[in-house]
Structure formats: C-alpha cells, structure tokens
Design a protein around this motif. Structure first.
Motif, PDB file in Angstrom:
ATOM      1  N   TRP A 110       0.812  -1.217   0.000  1.00  4.51           N
ATOM      2  CA  TRP A 110       0.000   0.000   0.000  1.00  4.51           C
ATOM      3  C   TRP A 110       0.845   1.266   0.000  1.00  4.51           C
ATOM      4  CZ3 TRP A 110      -4.618  -1.044  -1.485  1.00  4.51           C
ATOM      5  CH2 TRP A 110      -5.600  -0.046  -1.481  1.00  4.51           C
ATOM      6  N   SER A 111       1.952   1.261   0.725  1.00  6.08           N
ATOM      7  CA  SER A 111       2.799   2.448   0.806  1.00  6.08           C
ATOM      8  C   SER A 111       3.664   2.628  -0.438  1.00  6.08           C
ATOM      9  CB  SER A 111       3.714   2.360   2.037  1.00  6.08           C
ATOM     10  OG  SER A 111       4.630   1.289   1.907  1.00  6.08           O
ATOM     11  N   ARG A 112       3.541   1.699  -1.393  1.00  4.14           N
ATOM     12  CA  ARG A 112       4.437   1.718  -2.553  1.00  4.14           C
ATOM     13  C   ARG A 112       3.719   1.920  -3.884  1.00  4.14           C
ATOM     14  NH1 ARG A 112       7.928  -3.405  -2.555  1.00  4.14           N
ATOM     15  NH2 ARG A 112       9.341  -2.055  -3.750  1.00  4.14           N
ATOM     16  N   ILE A 113       2.383   1.903  -3.879  1.00  2.00           N
ATOM     17  CA  ILE A 113       1.651   1.999  -5.153  1.00  2.00           C
ATOM     18  C   ILE A 113       1.193   3.418  -5.455  1.00  2.00           C
ATOM     19  CG2 ILE A 113       0.871  -0.412  -5.106  1.00  2.00           C
ATOM     20  CD1 ILE A 113      -1.869   0.623  -4.098  1.00  2.00           C
ATOM     21  N   GLY A 114       1.548   4.384  -4.614  1.00  2.00           N
ATOM     22  CA  GLY A 114       1.112   5.756  -4.850  1.00  2.00           C
ATOM     23  C   GLY A 114      -0.322   5.994  -4.462  1.00  2.00           C
ATOM     24  N   ALA A 115      -0.775   5.345  -3.395  1.00  2.00           N
ATOM     25  CA  ALA A 115      -2.167   5.494  -2.951  1.00  2.00           C
ATOM     26  C   ALA A 115      -2.444   6.923  -2.499  1.00  2.00           C
ATOM     27  CB  ALA A 115      -2.465   4.517  -1.816  1.00  2.00           C
ATOM     28  N   GLU A 116      -3.702   7.336  -2.671  1.00  2.00           N
ATOM     29  CA  GLU A 116      -4.137   8.661  -2.224  1.00  2.00           C
ATOM     30  C   GLU A 116      -4.542   8.676  -0.757  1.00  2.00           C
ATOM     31  OE1 GLU A 116      -7.067  10.639  -4.697  1.00  2.00           O
ATOM     32  OE2 GLU A 116      -6.487   9.380  -6.391  1.00  2.00           O
ATOM     33  N   GLU A 117      -5.104   7.564  -0.287  1.00  2.00           N
ATOM     34  CA  GLU A 117      -5.678   7.511   1.048  1.00  2.00           C
ATOM     35  C   GLU A 117      -5.161   6.294   1.808  1.00  2.00           C
ATOM     36  OE1 GLU A 117      -7.683   9.880   2.068  1.00  2.00           O
ATOM     37  OE2 GLU A 117      -8.369  10.806   0.175  1.00  2.00           O
ATOM     38  N   ASP A 118      -5.113   6.402   3.132  1.00  2.00           N
ATOM     39  CA  ASP A 118      -4.922   5.215   3.948  1.00  2.00           C
ATOM     40  C   ASP A 118      -6.108   4.277   3.741  1.00  2.00           C
ATOM     41  OD1 ASP A 118      -2.618   6.305   5.029  1.00  2.00           O
ATOM     42  OD2 ASP A 118      -3.592   6.949   6.886  1.00  2.00           O
ATOM     43  N   ALA A 119      -5.841   2.986   3.763  1.00  2.00           N
ATOM     44  CA  ALA A 119      -6.902   1.989   3.851  1.00  2.00           C
ATOM     45  C   ALA A 119      -7.015   1.591   5.330  1.00  2.00           C
ATOM     46  CB  ALA A 119      -6.575   0.799   2.970  1.00  2.00           C
ATOM     47  N   TYR A 120      -7.889   0.642   5.633  1.00  2.00           N
ATOM     48  CA  TYR A 120      -7.955   0.168   7.012  1.00  2.00           C
ATOM     49  C   TYR A 120      -8.607  -1.208   7.080  1.00  2.00           C
ATOM     50  CZ  TYR A 120     -12.945   1.525   7.293  1.00  2.00           C
ATOM     51  OH  TYR A 120     -14.306   1.636   7.098  1.00  2.00           O
ATOM     52  N   TYR A 121      -8.302  -1.922   8.165  1.00  2.00           N
ATOM     53  CA  TYR A 121      -8.987  -3.158   8.540  1.00  2.00           C
ATOM     54  C   TYR A 121      -9.791  -2.899   9.809  1.00  2.00           C
ATOM     55  CZ  TYR A 121      -6.187  -6.346   5.561  1.00  2.00           C
ATOM     56  OH  TYR A 121      -5.606  -7.015   4.514  1.00  2.00           O
ATOM     57  N   VAL A 122     -10.967  -3.509   9.914  1.00  2.00           N
ATOM     58  CA  VAL A 122     -11.648  -3.539  11.202  1.00  2.00           C
ATOM     59  C   VAL A 122     -11.055  -4.666  12.037  1.00  2.00           C
ATOM     60  CG1 VAL A 122     -13.775  -2.479  10.375  1.00  2.00           C
ATOM     61  CG2 VAL A 122     -13.542  -4.979  10.307  1.00  2.00           C
ATOM     62  N   LEU A 123     -11.167  -4.525  13.361  1.00  2.00           N
ATOM     63  CA  LEU A 123     -10.525  -5.437  14.304  1.00  2.00           C
ATOM     64  C   LEU A 123     -11.561  -6.136  15.168  1.00  2.00           C
ATOM     65  CD1 LEU A 123      -7.760  -2.983  15.615  1.00  2.00           C
ATOM     66  CD2 LEU A 123      -7.638  -4.499  13.610  1.00  2.00           C
ATOM     67  N   ASP A 124     -11.211  -7.344  15.606  1.00  2.00           N
ATOM     68  CA  ASP A 124     -12.067  -8.009  16.584  1.00  2.00           C
ATOM     69  C   ASP A 124     -11.645  -7.582  17.995  1.00  2.00           C
ATOM     70  OD1 ASP A 124      -9.819  -9.472  17.318  1.00  2.00           O
ATOM     71  OD2 ASP A 124     -10.605 -11.407  16.670  1.00  2.00           O
ATOM     72  N   ALA A 125     -12.244  -8.173  19.003  1.00  2.00           N
ATOM     73  CA  ALA A 125     -12.000  -7.747  20.383  1.00  2.00           C
ATOM     74  C   ALA A 125     -10.583  -8.029  20.846  1.00  2.00           C
ATOM     75  CB  ALA A 125     -13.001  -8.432  21.316  1.00  2.00           C
ATOM     76  N   SER A 126      -9.872  -8.927  20.168  1.00  2.00           N
ATOM     77  CA  SER A 126      -8.488  -9.223  20.529  1.00  2.00           C
ATOM     78  C   SER A 126      -7.492  -8.308  19.824  1.00  2.00           C
ATOM     79  CB  SER A 126      -8.162 -10.680  20.191  1.00  2.00           C
ATOM     80  OG  SER A 126      -8.029 -10.856  18.785  1.00  2.00           O
ATOM     81  N   GLY A 127      -7.986  -7.471  18.906  1.00  2.00           N
ATOM     82  CA  GLY A 127      -7.104  -6.605  18.138  1.00  2.00           C
ATOM     83  C   GLY A 127      -6.614  -7.209  16.847  1.00  2.00           C
ATOM     84  N   ALA A 128      -7.149  -8.371  16.457  1.00  2.00           N
ATOM     85  CA  ALA A 128      -6.763  -9.018  15.197  1.00  2.00           C
ATOM     86  C   ALA A 128      -7.607  -8.488  14.049  1.00  2.00           C
ATOM     87  CB  ALA A 128      -6.935 -10.532  15.301  1.00  2.00           C
ATOM     88  N   GLU A 129      -6.975  -8.267  12.906  1.00  2.00           N
ATOM     89  CA  GLU A 129      -7.705  -7.818  11.718  1.00  2.00           C
ATOM     90  C   GLU A 129      -8.673  -8.884  11.224  1.00  2.00           C
ATOM     91  OE1 GLU A 129      -3.710  -5.628  11.448  1.00  2.00           O
ATOM     92  OE2 GLU A 129      -4.388  -7.644  11.998  1.00  2.00           O
ATOM     93  N   ALA A 130      -9.811  -8.428  10.712  1.00  2.00           N
ATOM     94  CA  ALA A 130     -10.738  -9.320  10.012  1.00  2.00           C
ATOM     95  C   ALA A 130     -10.228  -9.475   8.586  1.00  2.00           C
ATOM     96  CB  ALA A 130     -12.150  -8.756  10.040  1.00  2.00           C
ATOM     97  N   ALA A 131      -9.266 -10.370   8.410  1.00  2.00           N
ATOM     98  CA  ALA A 131      -8.561 -10.483   7.135  1.00  2.00           C
ATOM     99  C   ALA A 131      -9.439 -11.046   6.034  1.00  2.00           C
ATOM    100  CB  ALA A 131      -7.317 -11.363   7.305  1.00  2.00           C
ATOM    101  N   ALA A 132     -10.475 -11.788   6.391  1.00  2.00           N
ATOM    102  CA  ALA A 132     -11.326 -12.420   5.381  1.00  2.00           C
ATOM    103  C   ALA A 132     -12.307 -11.463   4.742  1.00  2.00           C
ATOM    104  CB  ALA A 132     -12.090 -13.596   5.998  1.00  2.00           C
ATOM    105  N   GLY A 133     -12.485 -10.263   5.302  1.00  2.00           N
ATOM    106  CA  GLY A 133     -13.471  -9.377   4.698  1.00  2.00           C
ATOM    107  C   GLY A 133     -13.564  -7.998   5.304  1.00  2.00           C
ATOM    108  N   GLY A 134     -12.684  -7.646   6.238  1.00  2.29           N
ATOM    109  CA  GLY A 134     -12.809  -6.391   6.947  1.00  2.29           C
ATOM    110  C   GLY A 134     -11.924  -5.274   6.440  1.00  2.29           C
ATOM    111  N   PHE A 135     -11.478  -5.355   5.197  1.00  2.59           N
ATOM    112  CA  PHE A 135     -10.600  -4.344   4.610  1.00  2.59           C
ATOM    113  C   PHE A 135     -11.421  -3.332   3.818  1.00  2.59           C
ATOM    114  CE2 PHE A 135      -8.123  -2.921   0.881  1.00  2.59           C
ATOM    115  CZ  PHE A 135      -7.023  -2.347   1.508  1.00  2.59           C
ATOM    116  N   SER A 136     -11.080  -2.026   3.982  1.00  2.00           N
ATOM    117  CA  SER A 136     -11.749  -0.958   3.238  1.00  2.00           C
ATOM    118  C   SER A 136     -10.709  -0.063   2.585  1.00  2.00           C
ATOM    119  CB  SER A 136     -12.635  -0.116   4.161  1.00  2.00           C
ATOM    120  OG  SER A 136     -13.746  -0.848   4.625  1.00  2.00           O
ATOM    121  N   ALA A 137     -11.011   0.382   1.368  1.00  2.00           N
ATOM    122  CA  ALA A 137     -10.126   1.276   0.620  1.00  2.00           C
ATOM    123  C   ALA A 137     -10.949   2.018  -0.405  1.00  2.00           C
ATOM    124  CB  ALA A 137      -9.015   0.482  -0.075  1.00  2.00           C
TER     125      ALA A 137
END
Length: 395
Positions: A245-272
């Motif tokens: 992400w930091s290398r493709i010339g993105a305009e905006e930060d993306a983000y993952y949502v997290l569960d209660a343990s602080g782990a990313e929802a890697a299967a579907g919680g990414f937004s961009a």
C-alpha cells in the motif's frame, strides 16, 4: 421473562437483504468497530491519467435473464456505488452513485482474501513461508483444528473441510457466526458463542482430508492471516502497508476492522477507496510494477493464473452460483481465475465488490456495490459486462 426483541434489533442479518443497510455498513466500518490503518506512506499519489469522457457511451450489455441493458441500467441493477475502468493505464471511466464519494474507503468484503493471498505469495517467494509446511509449524495453538491439520497451501486454496463447534456445516450459518464472533452488534439475541475470530476458528474440527476438496470458508483466510503475523512478527495492516500500500502511490490510507483481541478481520474487513484499488490492480496487471518501480516480484504477479496445484479441484463453483451451475472457475492463492482467453482473474466480495484484471485486454475494473443477496434477486452478470467493456476498448 426477557421476551423476544423486535426484528429491527436483529441487525446481524439485515445487510444481506437491504441495499440501504448494506451501503451504510460498507462505508462506515470505522464507526462500527475498532480499526487499524493501512498507511499509504509519504509521497505524492501516483497520477491516474484521464482521457476525454464517453469511452463507454452506447454500450449494451446482457443483463439478468439475458435481457439487453445499457450501462446506467446495469449499474442500477447491481446497486452500484462506484465503477472505475482503466485501460492501458488510462482511467477511461470513473463514476460514483448513491451519494458515495471518491475519498471514502469502501469495504471490499471477501475481495480482501485475495490481497492476503498476495502477501503470502510474496513471503513464499522470499523464502519466509513454506507452502507445504503444516500450519501448526507457525501457529501451534491450532493443533487439532481443521486448519492446524492442514498445510499453508491448503489454506491458500480453500482446501479444508470442517465443522464448527460440532454443528453440521452450513455455509450461510457459518458466515453469520463469523460475523458474530467479530462484532457484538452482529450477534443474534442471546448469543453466547466465540467473542473473537481466533476463538471461532479454534472450534473448527476436520471432517475430511485437507487438499482434497474445495470449500469457500472464511476460516482458511483467518488462519492464514495468523500464520503471516507469526512469520513476520507484525500486524496484517502493517504488512500490507509495507509490501504494497505504501508503494503503489495510494491517495488515502486503507484500514482493517478489528475483533475484540485486536486481530484484523482479514477475510473481509478491509476498506479502501476505488481509486487506490485500481492502482493495486494496475500494478498487478503490469507484472508487479508501478511506473519504474517493481512493487511485487514479477513471478508473484504472473503466477496468479499459472495454474492450480495438483490435488486441488481444477474447476470450482462460485459461492453465489445456483447449486446446479457448472463449475467453470479455478481458485488459486485466494484469487478467482476466469479461465477465459484473456488470462482474467478477480478478487470478489459479497454485495458486488470486484477487482477484475484482464492482462490480455490491458483492462482493470473496480466495482463497488451494495447489492441484495437473495435467491429471489437474479445476480447481475458483472463479469460478462467487464469482458464486454474490455473487448470494446481493446478492439
């Protein structure tokens, strides 16, 4: 007696049947759950060259039930939020609907699985991750589970068979149970199950030999994400930022949502944003390069469609397809392979999220939507439309 809550309180089920509700969910992740940035890094965003408008004017597509439709009607049927089309590095079409704005990150849903597949492939290429290694080599706590008994390559090809918490496996139910583990507001009344993604996948028990069948299941991706965290010692968000992400010339930060343990929802919680996602797709189309910089190893970018390893099904059925639909796709490293003459492949998420790359057509398409998921609503043939756009532009 506590009584039964009103239907309006059962928010965990509404997003699949109400486009307005789905649209709110797809653009409001940071308002609903804790989140972690995928940093775009310093520097100026890479340009997206734009020609004069009208590249897709007059095109007709095959809509649901084989009815011809124009582009505006096709996008309306698909409950489209954004459509971006890039051909030979030029952004020939950019459109936003239903009040969605270009700068707002939009959930990618299961399309996020494919981006994790890219990260895993890079680590394999660098020798940090071994495809044939048992998952317990990296995450000993998964011993005895369906995912711990598998190999890393089984996770990358949805090659595990499991049941959760002793229940007979049901795909729709387990998708809801995954969301319930992730988010308290997604839990049905009286829920007492796992409170984190890790607790959820720990209840999975094998019901068949890994690597012998295809079952599209979130647990494979979440187990793989934990493997990558152990290998690199960093979060999924930081790893995606560092490698891509930091290398493709993105305009905006993306983000993952997290569960209660602080782990990313890697299967579907990414937004961009759609603009940044099309930069990602264009980089892959160009063999892992963005301009004069090699972002991904070329071997990783080109291997997406290089073939399914021995032992895995060569043809699989898309999850939303009718039960009697033929198995016409392949699945490799968490990407859908179209098996068309153009070497096309796709990251795909529920409600119509698509990153579609067709190298031989010099085409990249990003589609964001809030489409209803219901047997009563015929799916919009988006892939056919993308190919029609590509052949039109290429021809």
């Amino acid at each position: 007696m506590a009584g039964i809550p009103p239907l309006a309180d059962l928010t965990w089920a509404r997003g699949h049947t109400d486009p307005a509700w789905a649209r709110w969910q797809t653009t409001s992740g940071r308002e609903l759950l804790p989140s972690r940035q995928v940093r775009r890094g310093p520097g100026t965003p890479s340009p997206l060259p734009v020609p004069s408008a009208g590249a897709l004017d007059g095109l007709t597509f095959t809509g649901p039930r084989r009815r011809p439709v124009g582009l505006p009607e096709l996008l309306a049927l698909a409950e489209t939020d954004a459509l971006l089309v890039m051909h030979r590095g030029t952004l020939v079409h950019e459109e936003y609907l239903h009040g969605y704005e270009a700068h707002v990150p939009h959930v990618n849903a299961s399309a996020a699985k494919s981006y994790l597949g890219l990260l895993a492939a890079v680590l394999v290429h660098e020798g940090q991750l071994v495809r044939d290694a048992p998952v317990t080599t990296y995450v000993p706590e998964l011993a005895g589970t369906a995912f711990g008994e598998a190999r890393v390559d089984d996770l990358l090809h949805m090659g595990t068979l499991m049941s959760y918490a002793g229940r007979p496996y049901d795909k729709a139910l387990e998708a809801q149970r995954y969301l319930a583990a992730l988010a308290p507001q997604m839990r049905p009344y009286g829920y007492t199950g796992p409170a984190t993604i890790g607790e959820h996948i720990a209840t999975a028990r094998p019901t068949g030999e890994p690597g012998t069948a295809f079952r599209y299941e979130n647990g494979n991706t979440e187990a793989l994400a934990e493997v990558l965290r152990r290998v690199t010692g960093t979060t999924t968000s930081a790893l995606l930022s560092e490698l891509i992400w930091s290398r493709i010339g993105a305009e905006e930060d993306a983000y993952y949502v997290l569960d209660a343990s602080g782990a990313e929802a890697a299967a579907g919680g990414f937004s961009a944003t759609a603009r940044d996602l099309i930069r990602l797709g264009e980089m892959i189309r160009c063999g892992g390069a963005a301009g004069d910089r090699q972002i991904l190893p070329e071997a990783v970018a080109t291997a997406i469609v290089s073939g399914v390893p021995d032992g895995y099904p060569r043809r699989v059925r898309f999850p939303a397809a009718r039960p009697d639909a033929p198995a016409t796709l392949s699945y490799h490293d968490l990407w859908w392979i179209m098996n068309d003459p153009y070497g096309s492949f796709m990251a795909s998420g529920i409600h119509g999220q698509r990153l579609f790359v067709s190298p031989a057509l010099d085409l990249v398409v990003v589609h964001y939507a809030s489409q209803i998921v219901s047997p009563a609503v015929p799916p919009t043939p988006l892939v056919d439309a993308f190919l029609a756009i590509g052949t039109h532009l290429h021809g």
